[in-house]
Design a protein around this motif. Structure first.
Motif, PDB file in Angstrom:
ATOM      1  N   UNK A 282       0.814  -1.222   0.000  1.00  0.00           N
ATOM      2  CA  UNK A 282       0.000   0.000   0.000  1.00  0.00           C
ATOM      3  C   UNK A 282       0.846   1.271   0.000  1.00  0.00           C
ATOM      4  N   UNK A 283       2.161   1.102  -0.097  1.00  0.00           N
ATOM      5  CA  UNK A 283       3.048   2.261  -0.129  1.00  0.00           C
ATOM      6  C   UNK A 283       3.837   2.248  -1.431  1.00  0.00           C
ATOM      7  N   UNK A 284       4.253   3.431  -1.894  1.00  0.00           N
ATOM      8  CA  UNK A 284       4.865   3.518  -3.227  1.00  0.00           C
ATOM      9  C   UNK A 284       6.389   3.520  -3.201  1.00  0.00           C
ATOM     10  N   UNK A 285       6.992   3.341  -2.048  1.00  0.00           N
ATOM     11  CA  UNK A 285       8.454   3.235  -1.970  1.00  0.00           C
ATOM     12  C   UNK A 285       8.810   2.045  -1.079  1.00  0.00           C
ATOM     13  N   UNK A 286      10.060   1.582  -1.138  1.00  0.00           N
ATOM     14  CA  UNK A 286      10.444   0.447  -0.278  1.00  0.00           C
ATOM     15  C   UNK A 286      10.298   0.794   1.204  1.00  0.00           C
ATOM     16  N   UNK A 287       9.934  -0.208   2.007  1.00  0.00           N
ATOM     17  CA  UNK A 287       9.753  -0.034   3.445  1.00  0.00           C
ATOM     18  C   UNK A 287      10.730  -0.967   4.157  1.00  0.00           C
ATOM     19  N   UNK A 288      11.424  -0.461   5.147  1.00  0.00           N
ATOM     20  CA  UNK A 288      12.388  -1.267   5.886  1.00  0.00           C
ATOM     21  C   UNK A 288      11.797  -1.674   7.235  1.00  0.00           C
ATOM     22  N   UNK A 289      11.781  -2.970   7.495  1.00  0.00           N
ATOM     23  CA  UNK A 289      11.404  -3.459   8.819  1.00  0.00           C
ATOM     24  C   UNK A 289      12.675  -3.484   9.660  1.00  0.00           C
ATOM     25  N   UNK A 290      12.627  -2.789  10.769  1.00  0.00           N
ATOM     26  CA  UNK A 290      13.815  -2.564  11.585  1.00  0.00           C
ATOM     27  C   UNK A 290      14.442  -3.855  12.135  1.00  0.00           C
ATOM     28  N   UNK A 291      13.632  -4.790  12.583  1.00  0.00           N
ATOM     29  CA  UNK A 291      14.223  -5.975  13.209  1.00  0.00           C
ATOM     30  C   UNK A 291      14.695  -6.951  12.121  1.00  0.00           C
ATOM     31  N   UNK A 292      14.022  -6.958  10.996  1.00  0.00           N
ATOM     32  CA  UNK A 292      14.518  -7.759   9.868  1.00  0.00           C
ATOM     33  C   UNK A 292      15.862  -7.200   9.395  1.00  0.00           C
ATOM     34  N   UNK A 293      15.936  -5.890   9.277  1.00  0.00           N
ATOM     35  CA  UNK A 293      17.212  -5.280   8.885  1.00  0.00           C
ATOM     36  C   UNK A 293      18.309  -5.650   9.884  1.00  0.00           C
ATOM     37  N   UNK A 294      17.974  -5.636  11.165  1.00  0.00           N
ATOM     38  CA  UNK A 294      18.984  -5.928  12.186  1.00  0.00           C
ATOM     39  C   UNK A 294      19.484  -7.364  12.083  1.00  0.00           C
ATOM     40  N   UNK A 295      18.566  -8.304  11.850  1.00  0.00           N
ATOM     41  CA  UNK A 295      18.987  -9.706  11.712  1.00  0.00           C
ATOM     42  C   UNK A 295      19.915  -9.863  10.507  1.00  0.00           C
ATOM     43  N   UNK A 296      19.532  -9.259   9.382  1.00  0.00           N
ATOM     44  CA  UNK A 296      20.364  -9.425   8.184  1.00  0.00           C
ATOM     45  C   UNK A 296      21.701  -8.698   8.337  1.00  0.00           C
ATOM     46  N   UNK A 297      21.716  -7.566   8.991  1.00  0.00           N
ATOM     47  CA  UNK A 297      22.987  -6.863   9.180  1.00  0.00           C
ATOM     48  C   UNK A 297      23.883  -7.623  10.158  1.00  0.00           C
ATOM     49  N   UNK A 298      23.298  -8.210  11.162  1.00  0.00           N
ATOM     50  CA  UNK A 298      24.114  -9.016  12.085  1.00  0.00           C
ATOM     51  C   UNK A 298      24.696 -10.210  11.338  1.00  0.00           C
ATOM     52  N   UNK A 299      23.910 -10.824  10.468  1.00  0.00           N
ATOM     53  CA  UNK A 299      24.442 -11.927   9.656  1.00  0.00           C
ATOM     54  C   UNK A 299      25.551 -11.431   8.724  1.00  0.00           C
ATOM     55  N   UNK A 300      25.362 -10.259   8.137  1.00  0.00           N
ATOM     56  CA  UNK A 300      26.374  -9.712   7.232  1.00  0.00           C
ATOM     57  C   UNK A 300      27.693  -9.508   7.973  1.00  0.00           C
TER      58      UNK A 300
END
Lengths: 231, 231, 231, 231, 231, 231
Positions: free
Chosen positions: D175-193
């Motif tokens: 329902x939004x016209x730009x990408x949306x970042x989920x904060x905890x998903x970002x944190x999990x992927x950044x910790x993995x990175x």
């Protein structure tokens, strides 16, 4: 097109030096009108002197602005520049701003090299015999300083700053490995650039002429300008 | 003095418009040489097109730099500017940087007004019939936008941006309350200013010519320049 | 998930090196697809080459974007990155941005150490035999440079920059006293991070796909993409 | 690989929400270990609470760091992050920094949208019934706020901020016209990175472990860590 | 007027030193009330300790704020300052902010000189016998460091930072060529300046008192303050 | 301790207003010495007037600095401040800098509210009858402006700026929801704070007294000071 070359220092020899450096780049239609401050210090090199000289520059412009098409404030700190740009209808260009904007068109990082510690990033330390001859007296040391600015500060362009160094760029350009900007030449060309656009005097925004206001104790021309008695 | 007016868009009508706006301010000694891109898009208005057009501009300069004394990249985003300044020996000036540096000499805050949302701070929203006629088609709307930039953004100076608006400044200057900078006029005068200083090509710093390097698949003139086969 | 490892240099040995460094960190579901530029320079090391290589990268993406889920632009200056992010629907990640954002998660100050003066803060000065072997040839000197970045620049984290240094981080990590980021490993993990969020292509804002526009002289795939003939 | 999901708020329902949002993006090798603060406030929303919660987070890490490979501080202000990164040997990632660095890879301007005025740029004003259900209660209002961030603030990317909004991105992305970042998903992927790079603990620079120092009145695990009695 | 001199370190000798340095500048109406942390570390010198000490400072203020008119957080990193300013109704002043704002009134560039590498720009490297006697033990080295800050960093003003250096400014002022700011003296005078303005507690903006909120496991006074049970 | 309250405007009623506002906060040992410019404009409200008034302020200080222990330049733009700080041995404090540094100790964001558009962020638009009575004439409008600064600009603290508003803070403080800083009260307290530190005059750095230099046409006291004939 008459362009005032306003030296806010009281040293006539410095005005001569500025004019000599400026003449070779002036366009055929540009008539340079030199003017030396009759009140102030021999050469401006600190904040207190710039404050005083800026007020003197505004007084001088109040006396001469009706006779000219543009003015250059020919001291590197641009004393009085923004006040003058606000108060008068003609374009007023500072030597420092002109040199720095021009330098930006020749690279990305520019260094300012000068002879007086209070003015600049890279400057000589010792004393000197005469401000108007310092360019000759210290040429070798200034070149060395310029080399350090190029190599240590990774400068793409050099600005030789301070009225006493006017004209030095032409002499040393072949001994330096990056472009060198002569401040008064830059100012003449920038004043011509601005005039070519035939800009109107702002009547709104922060550079519109201030509303009339009572004064006391100021020089007659300046009082007339501030009080709007000169229209 | 031959000054290349390089239009990295493929629209000849736009080159004509740029040349017409530029001619009135060129000094007697300045010969403007117009050139239109033969490859690319009709008008550049986003990052992808600027990336492509910048490479095209460098190719075009590789073919023509030996015949000219300076070049103007006549699209507001200055595509390819820094690469060109590095690769070639002549001064290269971008229309956006020239307009913005000139604007700084006329006030403190400048606003950029344009017709294409991706380019600017204040821009029109709707679509338009033809990029080369947008200045006429949208003149009233652009003026309204300019007024908002003056009053709401407290602009001291306006830059009308985008090649399709070249020449508009002269038409509307009397209807706006602050100075207006015409981008291509600013570029011509800034290129003249830089040339007057007779700047040397840097042989050190980040704008020195890169060392020779093997290429593949590039145009012949560009390959020769990068490989140093053109000396 | 297919991830394009796009080397915008024309050196295949460099692509091999990048792939070898990337493989150990790729998640089980990630299939890395290497691709070497067929047009351009052997290794990009200045602004002019980055401008050209960025356009080449966009051409290459125009040809391959339909076959992949994400792309890495595998040259440290991220040539063409923002244009690509705008023009295509898949995530595109630059090696420099990935390395720097990752470095920020490991400390506060990071230093960039590389072999080519034009790219970086701390770089070697001398020439080298071959870009693709420079990591081995100069390993000791690079380590010394890294030590200076840690002690003199107070770096909390190091980024070893430039495609030719891909894989070096793993070799030297035990000889340095702060974390070291491998640029291509960071890029693979950041691309995976972004894909995990399943981000939609923007349809508003400055990264929405540009409206269709006529082109001339561009490669067929790129022309189709810009003209919206590929939908 | 065990990754601590440390909720420095005392609300278990919020930890559950964070875990539910995080699980879908965790790689097969990542085992998420949820942990809720037993001391502090129900949800952190100002500077005083962040100061207290940061100290609590460090205490909790002192008790658990030997059992895990990395930790996420799962409150948007990243309370205690830099102190934790300094004191412990494992990577510690904050939810706010992870979300913002990830957002940078998806555009240039990002907006932060949240439900609590003290946290953010765009936030709801009114009161709400329960922090852990605010995402549902206020979904329509949050979407409206997001639209304003996109159009008025010209955001290329949105970050939905605050632990109570974890998981909302997935629900509203279409329902939004730009990408949306989920904060905890970002944190999990950044910790993995970060873990993929196998970074060493700094032994120099400002994130090296501090030298041992006497303490008084601190929890036993924390005192042991600061006094180096845990080696 | 009672002014709390809150030392968030646990070393009483340091509180004594701070009080001794502060007393000579306190106005007749100012009663300084010293208080030493009973929980924490002997002297704060890194981010983890500042995080913990800031929470301790807030706890201490929760116990004493009703008895005082203003508080000084007397550790150079100002631990807990913004949280305290938000949570309590009295003015709270940090020693670092007070020293730096005062330094700005004495020149333009100030340098921070200290004994602990993690705190500052110019700091000693070696270890020392006792934090509370480091000013005497290292006086000669600190003076040398100060001289380097003046000459190499071109400082117009010096701040001697870290509670253990309280009172040193008065001893060394005649041996330095620029003004020296004593941090705790600056804090006392700034707290008096703020009190003289009789500032009201904000009831809007980001420093208004937070709304009541449930807590668990916090000290009784702090819990009462956060839950608004102390009104 | 004699503290000069130097009003660089020529309006005596404004000096009276400043003194009346300052007296309630002066410490017992502080003797305020009011002084009104005899040359200049009725009230400074633009750059040209600030340039002139700054030079006048320096002249006035040259005449009086031997009789006083510190000086306040009591106009909000701090005209001549840095020059004065350089040229004279006593502390010189500007009303604007004092107000802004003090505001920083009461919150994080401060707004400046004033009656004259050229001075400030939030200002009234219309004309007014008398600068010295504008505080009373426009009180309601100024309060409304202050409310907008608090709510729309999210100000934590307000500074009421411009000498004509001296004393207004005390009157309106209970009608505003954040702390309000009175500029001249802040200046008095900051001057006392600086004096309490007994700072030495710099003999190195950019605020050391300039070396002697010939002058012409300046007032006798100023000439003596610049030429070092007053030692």
């Amino acid at each position: 097109m008459r362009m005032l070359l306003l030296n806010p220092n009281t040293t006539t020899a410095m005005t001569d030096r500025l004019l000599a450096a400026a003449l070779p780049v002036a366009s055929p239609g540009t008539k340079l009108v030199p003017l030396t401050a009759t009140r102030g210090v021999a050469y401006i090199s600190n904040r207190a002197e710039a404050q005083i000289a800026g007020a003197v520059a505004i007084e001088m412009l109040a006396e001469h602005h009706h006779e000219i098409d543009a003015a250059i404030i020919a001291a590197f700190g641009d004393p009085g520049l923004f006040g003058a740009r606000e108060l008068f209808d003609i374009p007023v260009i500072g030597m420092a701003e002109a040199a720095m904007h021009t330098a930006c068109l020749l690279g990305r990082r520019f260094a300012i090299v000068t002879f007086a510690p209070a003015l600049a990033i890279r400057s000589l330390d010792g004393s000197f015999r005469s401000a108007s001859d310092v360019a000759e007296e210290k040429e070798a040391l200034l070149l060395e300083l310029a080399q350090r600015a190029i190599h240590d500060d990774r400068a793409d362009v050099l600005v030789l700053a301070g009225a006493p160094l006017a004209g030095l760029a032409a002499k040393v350009r072949d001994r330096l490995s990056v472009p060198v900007v002569d401040q008064v030449q830059a100012a003449v060309k920038q004043a011509e650039a601005v005039l070519a656009l035939r800009p109107r005097k702002a009547t709104s925004g922060s550079f519109r002429r201030p509303a009339p206001k009572p004064t006391s104790g100021l020089g007659e021309a300046l009082a007339r300008r501030i009080e709007h008695r000169d229209d």
